[in-house]
Design a protein around this motif. Structure first.
Motif, PDB file in Angstrom:
ATOM      1  N   GLU A   1      -0.246   4.147   1.037  1.00  0.00           N
ATOM      2  CA  GLU A   1      -0.597   4.873   2.261  1.00  0.00           C
ATOM      3  C   GLU A   1       0.013   4.254   3.505  1.00  0.00           C
ATOM      4  OE1 GLU A   1      -3.616   3.548   0.409  1.00  0.00           O
ATOM      5  OE2 GLU A   1      -3.036   5.151  -0.947  1.00  0.00           O
ATOM      6  N   ASP A   2       0.120   2.932   3.534  1.00  0.00           N
ATOM      7  CA  ASP A   2       0.645   2.222   4.704  1.00  0.00           C
ATOM      8  C   ASP A   2       1.511   1.082   4.209  1.00  0.00           C
ATOM      9  OD1 ASP A   2       1.185   0.842   7.028  1.00  0.00           O
ATOM     10  OD2 ASP A   2      -0.910   0.447   7.541  1.00  0.00           O
ATOM     11  N   GLU A   3       2.808   1.281   4.226  1.00  0.00           N
ATOM     12  CA  GLU A   3       3.704   0.282   3.648  1.00  0.00           C
ATOM     13  C   GLU A   3       3.710  -1.050   4.402  1.00  0.00           C
ATOM     14  OE1 GLU A   3       8.134   1.215   5.289  1.00  0.00           O
ATOM     15  OE2 GLU A   3       7.424   2.463   3.642  1.00  0.00           O
ATOM     16  N   ARG A   4       3.089  -1.089   5.588  1.00  0.00           N
ATOM     17  CA  ARG A   4       2.960  -2.364   6.308  1.00  0.00           C
ATOM     18  C   ARG A   4       1.855  -3.224   5.720  1.00  0.00           C
ATOM     19  NH1 ARG A   4       1.658   0.006  11.940  1.00  0.00           N
ATOM     20  NH2 ARG A   4       0.501   1.263  10.479  1.00  0.00           N
ATOM     21  N   SER A   5       0.950  -2.595   4.975  1.00  0.00           N
ATOM     22  CA  SER A   5      -0.200  -3.309   4.411  1.00  0.00           C
ATOM     23  C   SER A   5       0.089  -3.751   2.977  1.00  0.00           C
ATOM     24  CB  SER A   5      -1.426  -2.390   4.428  1.00  0.00           C
ATOM     25  OG  SER A   5      -2.536  -3.050   3.872  1.00  0.00           O
TER      26      SER A   5
ATOM     27  N   SER B   1       0.833  -1.203   0.000  1.00  0.00           N
ATOM     28  CA  SER B   1       0.000   0.000   0.000  1.00  0.00           C
ATOM     29  C   SER B   1       0.868   1.253   0.000  1.00  0.00           C
ATOM     30  CB  SER B   1      -0.902  -0.001   1.242  1.00  0.00           C
ATOM     31  OG  SER B   1      -1.508   1.262   1.412  1.00  0.00           O
TER      32      SER B   1
END
Length: 150
Positions: free
Chosen positions: A95-99, A93
């Protein structure tokens, strides 16, 4: 809850263990699914992931794991193999590189058509009627919900 009308010592018999009945049924299902999925080039866990994606479209890895009750240690290698086979694409993602979101490739989407006969093959193999299967699924859902709340 009313106690079972069976002596405690009898409850230790293997044939009285609901967990063993579920385990034995699961292993039997595994063999039937292995044969049914062979021509699709999928394992049973991979088939479950594909079912989620065919039904819901692109999904975050976390959501797939929640739906299938799989932890990331089990799901990540499975997704890597599906991606290597050209069936899915994983994308981090913005927006959220963890996702990480998983989406079907064209080959993965096209595989759905070839998978259509699988559920009927499995249902036929059980020897149960559609009503018995619905009842069994309902009982298993109820047992799962109760066990999750213990």
């Amino acid at each position: 809850m009313t106690p079972l009308p069976v002596p405690d010592a009898e409850l230790l018999r293997l044939d009285h263990q609901v967990c063993f009945s579920l385990h034995a049924a699961s292993r039997a299902f595994g063999g039937v699914y292995r044969d049914a999925l062979k021509e699709l080039g999928l394992t049973y866990p991979q088939y479950l992931v594909m079912l989620v994606l065919w039904e819901h479209g692109p999904q975050p890895v976390k959501v797939i794991g929640e739906q299938l009750r799989l932890d990331s240690g089990t799901l990540s290698p499975l997704l890597k193999r599906l991606e290597a086979a050209g069936r899915v694409h994983r994308e981090r993602s913005a927006e959220d590189e963890r996702s990480v979101t998983v989406r079907l490739t064209k080959a993965g989407a096209d595989l759905r058509e070839r998978a259509l006969p699988v559920p009927r093959k499995i249902m036929a193999a059980t020897g149960l009627s559609i009503e018995e299967i619905r009842t069994l699924r309902g009982l298993l859902r109820r047992a799962t919900d109760s066990l999750d709340n213990v």
